[in-house]
Design a protein around this motif. Structure first.
Motif, PDB file in Angstrom:
ATOM      1  N   THR A  24       2.373  -7.443  -8.086  1.00  0.00           N
ATOM      2  CA  THR A  24       3.613  -8.209  -8.063  1.00  0.00           C
ATOM      3  C   THR A  24       4.307  -8.137  -9.417  1.00  0.00           C
ATOM      4  O   THR A  24       3.672  -8.252 -10.462  1.00  0.00           O
ATOM      5  N   GLY A  25       5.617  -7.921  -9.385  1.00  0.00           N
ATOM      6  CA  GLY A  25       6.419  -7.888 -10.607  1.00  0.00           C
ATOM      7  C   GLY A  25       6.449  -6.547 -11.305  1.00  0.00           C
ATOM      8  O   GLY A  25       7.104  -6.395 -12.333  1.00  0.00           O
ATOM      9  N   PRO A  43      10.372  -2.930  -9.257  1.00  0.00           N
ATOM     10  CA  PRO A  43       9.248  -3.882  -9.211  1.00  0.00           C
ATOM     11  C   PRO A  43       9.127  -4.518  -7.828  1.00  0.00           C
ATOM     12  O   PRO A  43      10.135  -4.743  -7.144  1.00  0.00           O
ATOM     13  N   MET A  44       7.895  -4.800  -7.441  1.00  0.00           N
ATOM     14  CA  MET A  44       7.639  -5.332  -6.107  1.00  0.00           C
ATOM     15  C   MET A  44       7.470  -6.843  -6.133  1.00  0.00           C
ATOM     16  O   MET A  44       6.942  -7.406  -7.090  1.00  0.00           O
ATOM     17  N   GLN A  48       6.271  -8.076  -0.691  1.00  0.00           N
ATOM     18  CA  GLN A  48       6.186  -6.627  -0.514  1.00  0.00           C
ATOM     19  C   GLN A  48       4.755  -6.135  -0.715  1.00  0.00           C
ATOM     20  O   GLN A  48       4.269  -5.317   0.068  1.00  0.00           O
ATOM     21  N   CYS A  49       4.094  -6.627  -1.756  1.00  0.00           N
ATOM     22  CA  CYS A  49       2.703  -6.235  -2.010  1.00  0.00           C
ATOM     23  C   CYS A  49       1.817  -6.608  -0.830  1.00  0.00           C
ATOM     24  O   CYS A  49       1.020  -5.792  -0.361  1.00  0.00           O
TER      25      CYS A  49
END
Length: 64
Positions: A24-25, A43-44, A48-49
């Motif tokens: 994340t991020g 960045p996710m 999304q992750c």
């Protein structure tokens, strides 16, 4: 366009990588020759992750 795990794994293979790292991020990272290399993706988010990771699991694995 929504990021798909299959597309990321294809990118790993095309770039000669061995691992895919999702966090994340951060953008997805690929381990190439022992070095973590960021992809060109943005960045996710946490959602999304989770979606990418859960897409590889079956129902019993998702319970944990």
């Amino acid at each position: 366009m929504e990021l798909m795990i299959e597309d990321l794994m294809e990118e790993v293979v095309e770039r000669g990588g061995s691992d895919l790292h999702l966090s994340t991020g951060l953008p997805p990272y690929i381990r190439i020759s022992g070095h973590l290399t960021p992809t060109d993706h943005p960045p996710m988010t946490a959602d999304q992750c989770q979606r990418l990771i859960f897409s590889m699991l079956n129902n019993s694995q998702r319970k944990f």
